[in-house]
Design an enzyme around this catalytic site. Structure first.
Site, PDB file in Angstrom:
ATOM      1  N   CYS A  64       0.843  -1.187   0.000  1.00  0.00           N
ATOM      2  CA  CYS A  64       0.000   0.000   0.000  1.00  0.00           C
ATOM      3  C   CYS A  64       0.876   1.234   0.000  1.00  0.00           C
ATOM      4  O   CYS A  64       2.066   1.173   0.258  1.00  0.00           O
ATOM      5  CB  CYS A  64      -0.882   0.019   1.238  1.00  0.00           C
ATOM      6  SG  CYS A  64       0.095   0.135   2.738  1.00  0.00           S
ATOM      7  N   CYS A  95       2.701   1.817   3.024  1.00  0.00           N
ATOM      8  CA  CYS A  95       3.902   0.997   3.160  1.00  0.00           C
ATOM      9  C   CYS A  95       5.081   1.718   2.521  1.00  0.00           C
ATOM     10  O   CYS A  95       6.188   1.710   3.031  1.00  0.00           O
ATOM     11  CB  CYS A  95       3.743  -0.342   2.457  1.00  0.00           C
ATOM     12  SG  CYS A  95       2.342  -1.265   3.038  1.00  0.00           S
ATOM     13  N   ASP A 136       1.890  22.287 -35.661  1.00  0.00           N
ATOM     14  CA  ASP A 136       2.872  22.881 -36.542  1.00  0.00           C
ATOM     15  C   ASP A 136       2.698  22.240 -37.917  1.00  0.00           C
ATOM     16  O   ASP A 136       2.229  21.110 -38.015  1.00  0.00           O
ATOM     17  CB  ASP A 136       4.254  22.575 -35.955  1.00  0.00           C
ATOM     18  CG  ASP A 136       5.374  23.011 -36.866  1.00  0.00           C
ATOM     19  OD1 ASP A 136       5.341  24.168 -37.306  1.00  0.00           O
ATOM     20  OD2 ASP A 136       6.263  22.198 -37.119  1.00  0.00           O
TER      21      ASP A 136
HETATM   22  P1  ADP Z   1       7.049  26.070 -39.991  1.00  0.00           P
HETATM   23  O1  ADP Z   1       6.202  26.939 -39.155  1.00  0.00           O
HETATM   24  O2  ADP Z   1       6.335  25.617 -41.213  1.00  0.00           O
HETATM   25  O3  ADP Z   1       7.677  24.939 -39.234  1.00  0.00           O
HETATM   26  P2  ADP Z   1       9.448  27.706 -39.793  1.00  0.00           P
HETATM   27  O4  ADP Z   1       8.963  28.556 -38.681  1.00  0.00           O
HETATM   28  O5  ADP Z   1      10.545  26.762 -39.510  1.00  0.00           O
HETATM   29  O6  ADP Z   1       8.261  26.959 -40.564  1.00  0.00           O
HETATM   30  O7  ADP Z   1       9.935  28.645 -40.971  1.00  0.00           O
HETATM   31  C1  ADP Z   1       9.050  29.588 -41.550  1.00  0.00           C
HETATM   32  C2  ADP Z   1       9.556  30.082 -42.877  1.00  0.00           C
HETATM   33  O8  ADP Z   1      10.814  30.742 -42.699  1.00  0.00           O
HETATM   34  C3  ADP Z   1       9.828  29.005 -43.870  1.00  0.00           C
HETATM   35  O9  ADP Z   1       8.669  28.665 -44.593  1.00  0.00           O
HETATM   36  C4  ADP Z   1      10.880  29.641 -44.748  1.00  0.00           C
HETATM   37  O10 ADP Z   1      10.271  30.440 -45.711  1.00  0.00           O
HETATM   38  C5  ADP Z   1      11.657  30.503 -43.798  1.00  0.00           C
HETATM   39  N1  ADP Z   1      12.887  29.864 -43.347  1.00  0.00           N
HETATM   40  C6  ADP Z   1      13.192  29.485 -42.088  1.00  0.00           C
HETATM   41  N2  ADP Z   1      14.419  28.942 -42.020  1.00  0.00           N
HETATM   42  C7  ADP Z   1      14.906  28.946 -43.276  1.00  0.00           C
HETATM   43  C8  ADP Z   1      16.119  28.516 -43.882  1.00  0.00           C
HETATM   44  N3  ADP Z   1      17.106  27.922 -43.179  1.00  0.00           N
HETATM   45  N4  ADP Z   1      16.264  28.690 -45.201  1.00  0.00           N
HETATM   46  C9  ADP Z   1      15.292  29.246 -45.927  1.00  0.00           C
HETATM   47  N5  ADP Z   1      14.134  29.671 -45.416  1.00  0.00           N
HETATM   48  C10 ADP Z   1      13.923  29.540 -44.115  1.00  0.00           C
HETATM   49 MG    MG Z   2       8.742  23.753 -37.923  1.00  0.00          MG
END
Ligand code: ADP
Ligand code: MG
Length: 717
Positions: free
Chosen positions: A32, A35, A412
């Site tokens: 329990c 315990c 996401d």
């Molecule tokens: P999600 O919300 O779809 O996961 P992120 O927040 O990671 O996307 O990125 C949002 C946007 O920012 C991407 O769609 C892209 O356009 C741009 N982005 C982010 N990181 C990169 C990168 N390393 N190279 C090119 N574009 C990027």
């Molecule tokens: Mg992401």
């Protein structure tokens, strides 16, 4: 505007928080929650112990302090239980079963003796003989109870062993031999059965741990040698034959095969593995031979981390459990005092001692909160264990209760609703000085250091076209926007359409056209000029639409997609997955605010993401759910719920499991309270016998345990 961001630290820097150097012991023989507290007090009283926590649910002890194992084991033994270092062979191993299972044997013997006693009673044998048999069955069945009771009293805890022992002794005192024997024997049988049932839940993790082989085949100078996994260093090459389990986490360096990763992800459909792929300890190699380079030592494997997290989750206290514990701490002493008063007061007023003592003894048995105190922990142990076998790691009672309360889910897009492995579909060159190959080489160089899925896709496209990207210098990443770096002396940037507007003050026509096709656009630019546009296509996960539907069926009314990607892409993905609400073009900061806003409107929100660039939003949500956590220690550690594999459809499974768990907990608590309440009311009027009081108690304990065990079986829907 660009700020350097901390990248995910290498796996080895992130260690599970063990709360200092906690040592783990298995504790056997606890019946329990009280315990567990007795055992805890006994260990905590040892010199050198800084902290000792005994969990009844997992039958384990976590200990911090400078004290040797032998002293700890001895202290637990004095408290009436047995302890051994977790991972060590069970104390009984190698011993004959009658030494190992003393408790169940003494219990069975006492049952037999009790029946003989009852028979001789019925056969009108001389009173003395029957009495002797009753006492004998009490002694045989009751000595472990008496031993534990003495130890509990020494540590001033009023646990159920004390209550039952007192009731039995009292019964004999008033000449109710048969009833005294029934009390002890029923109690012994009940607790034995309960332990038996509970062990099924407790063993789930030990079984998981045992999946990792103890020995590994290591290549030394081209020769295979079988050695203990503990002795294998990082970097060693292992040979994994078809049908064998992988011994250590590692990376495939030779051979091709498919591997059943059910041990980690709960998903038994084999996953193809070729050089460069990660494999996990405990997973099962199907048909090909693999050569694997160890990336972690045995104690650090994903499997052992998962097992450790699961055990800690099982031992964690749920919010409702804290309430019950507080209730029990008051309830037991109050009823105990009432039981004493129930004899003392009437007898002082001239009542008959025997009648009132009998009623007091019944009340004493009722003072045990057994089924109530175990009703929540057994549910959590089963639910967490059952979920883990499906690749769902729920971090504890709190997370389970929160998940059960969730009415809204934020998802996401990239890597969650979509596969997160986009492919380059179109290139539009805007700078007359460049051709497609040159533009792609530049952007691939620039994205070289980035781990973003878009960057990875660009690198892959450059590789398949046989291009050779240059080294990027002074690399800066801005989450949710893009990257910036110096390539061949040119300061270049790459990123989202929004970044194009920020940098150049306008948006090229071609960009809109690419986006209209549902593609994610990465633009390459220099200063205030856009040099080229790249259209990337991500595929929606095959189970995404079904998972969204299942979430709705599980009672999640609001499902919102949050993405940093542009509106047209968001709309396309939403359409294909059945999500009706989405927010596009969000920076990580805005995702966080969106989660907070959802939480204000709909109550607790679960946010599902990849755990790396969504970290702030995941942390803001009541329940942070990480996908594909097997590959990322950060995600594994920080999420409230970690989906080990890459399957979004585990989320609805987790939600409905959490709902079922809270239903089981509610039933267990309410049913226990009702039964207790009835007994408390009836006992003072002499309306229940001692036997009924014990039977009600043990029956309820068994019932709540069996009810909770149903949670081990996780339904998929
Ligand atoms: P999600 O919300 O779809 O996961 P992120 O927040 O990671 O996307 O990125 C949002 C946007 O920012 C991407 O769609 C892209 O356009 C741009 N982005 C982010 N990181 C990169 C990168 N390393 N190279 C090119 N574009 C990027
Ligand atoms: Mg992401």
């Amino acid at each position: 505007m660009f700020q350097p961001v901390a990248r995910e630290p290498p796996a080895d820097e992130v260690e599970p928080d063990l709360g200092g150097e906690a040592r783990r012991f298995r504790v056997e023989g606890m019946d329990c929650a009280a315990c567990a507290r007795s055992a805890e007090k006994a260990v905590a009283a040892l010199p050198g112990v800084e902290r000792a926590e005994v969990s009844f649910g997992t039958a384990s002890l976590r200990l911090v302090g400078a004290v040797d194992d032998a002293a700890v084991i001895a202290a637990v033994d004095r408290a009436g239980f047995t302890a051994r270092r977790a991972g060590a062979a069970p104390t009984g191993a190698g011993r004959p079963f009658w030494r190992r299972d003393v408790r169940s044997i003494s219990t069975s013997a006492s049952v037999v003796l009790l029946f003989v006693a009852v028979a001789s009673d019925l056969a009108a044998a001389p009173d003395r003989a029957a009495r002797a048999l009753y006492v004998l069955s009490m002694v045989v069945g009751g000595w472990p109870i008496a031993r534990a009771a003495v130890s509990a009293l020494r540590h001033r805890s009023l646990d159920m062993n004390v209550l039952m022992a007192l009731a039995a002794v009292g019964a004999v005192g008033i000449g109710a031999y048969a009833e005294g024997a029934w009390v002890l024997v029923l109690f012994a049988v009940g607790t034995t059965l309960e332990t038996f049932a509970l062990d099924r839940g407790r063993r789930s993790m030990e079984a998981l741990m045992e999946l990792a082989p103890a020995r590994a085949r290591v290549l030394v100078d081209g020769e295979e040698r079988t050695v203990d996994v503990e002795s294998v260093a990082v970097g060693a090459h292992l040979v994994v034959r078809p049908g064998e389990r992988v011994a250590l986490d590692g990376e495939v360096v030779g051979g091709e095969s498919s591997v059943d990763q059910a041990a980690i992800t709960g998903e038994s459909i084999p996953v193809d593995k070729r050089p460069g792929d990660a494999v996990f300890a405990g997973t099962l190699n199907a048909h090909g031979a693999l050569t694997v380079q160890a990336t972690r030592v045995a104690g650090q494997s994903t499997l052992s981390k998962v097992a450790d997290l699961v055990e800690r989750a099982q031992a964690s206290r749920a919010p409702s459990e804290r309430f019950i514990d507080a209730f029990a701490r008051i309830y037991t002493p109050v009823v105990f005092v009432a039981a004493v008063a129930l004899t003392a007061v009437p007898v002082l007023l001239g009542g008959e001692l025997e009648t009132w003592l009998y009623r007091s003894l019944a009340l004493l048995i009722v003072a045990c909160p057994c089924s109530l105190v175990i009703s929540v922990p057994v549910a959590i142990v089963s639910a967490v264990g059952g979920a883990a076998r499906r690749g769902i790691l729920v971090k504890g009672g709190q997370a389970l209760e929160d998940l059960a309360a969730v009415r809204a889910v934020a998802v996401d897009k990239t890597g969650t609703l979509t596969a997160g492995t986009p492919a380059l579909g179109a290139i539009v060159v805007l700078d007359p000085a460049l051709d497609e190959a040159a533009a792609l080489t530049l952007v691939a160089s620039l994205e070289g250091p980035s781990e973003h899925p878009l960057a990875v896709a660009i690198a892959a496209a450059a590789r398949t076209r046989g291009l050779r990207p240059a080294e990027a210098e002074a690399f800066l990443a801005s989450p949710g926007q893009g990257v910036e770096a110096t390539v061949a002396g040119r300061r270049l940037w790459a990123g989202s359409p929004r970044l194009v507007v920020a940098r150049t003050g306008s948006s090229p026509l071609e960009l809109g056209e690419l986006e209209a096709g549902g593609r994610t656009v990465v633009a390459l630019g220099e200063g205030d000029r856009t040099l080229a546009l790249f259209g990337l296509e991500d595929t929606v996960r095959p189970q995404a639409a079904a998972a969204v539907q299942a979430l709705r069926r599980a009672g999640v009314e609001q499902i919102t997609m949050l993405t940093g990607d542009a509106e047209p892409v968001a709309r396309t993905v939403a359409g294909r997955t059945g999500v009706t609400d989405w927010r596009a073009g969000l920076l990580p900061e805005a995702k966080l605010r969106a989660v907070e806003e959802l939480q204000d409107r709909h109550g607790p929100v679960a946010m599902v993401g990849d755990g790396v660039n969504d970290a702030p939003a995941l942390a803001a949500a009541r329940v942070g759910v990480a996908m594909g956590a097997a590959g990322s220690d950060v995600a594994l550690q920080s999420a409230d719920v970690a989906l080990m594999g890459d399957r979004l459809d585990r989320l609805p499974t987790a939600v409905s499991l959490a709902r079922r768990t809270s239903g089981v907990m509610r039933f267990n608590v309410i049913a226990s309270l009702i039964v207790k309440g009835i007994c408390v009311v009836l006992a003072p009027f002499g309306l229940i016998s001692l036997v009924v009081a014990v039977a009600a108690d043990m029956g309820m304990s068994l019932l709540v345990t069996l009810n909770a065990l149903r949670l081990l079986r996780v339904r998929e829907d």
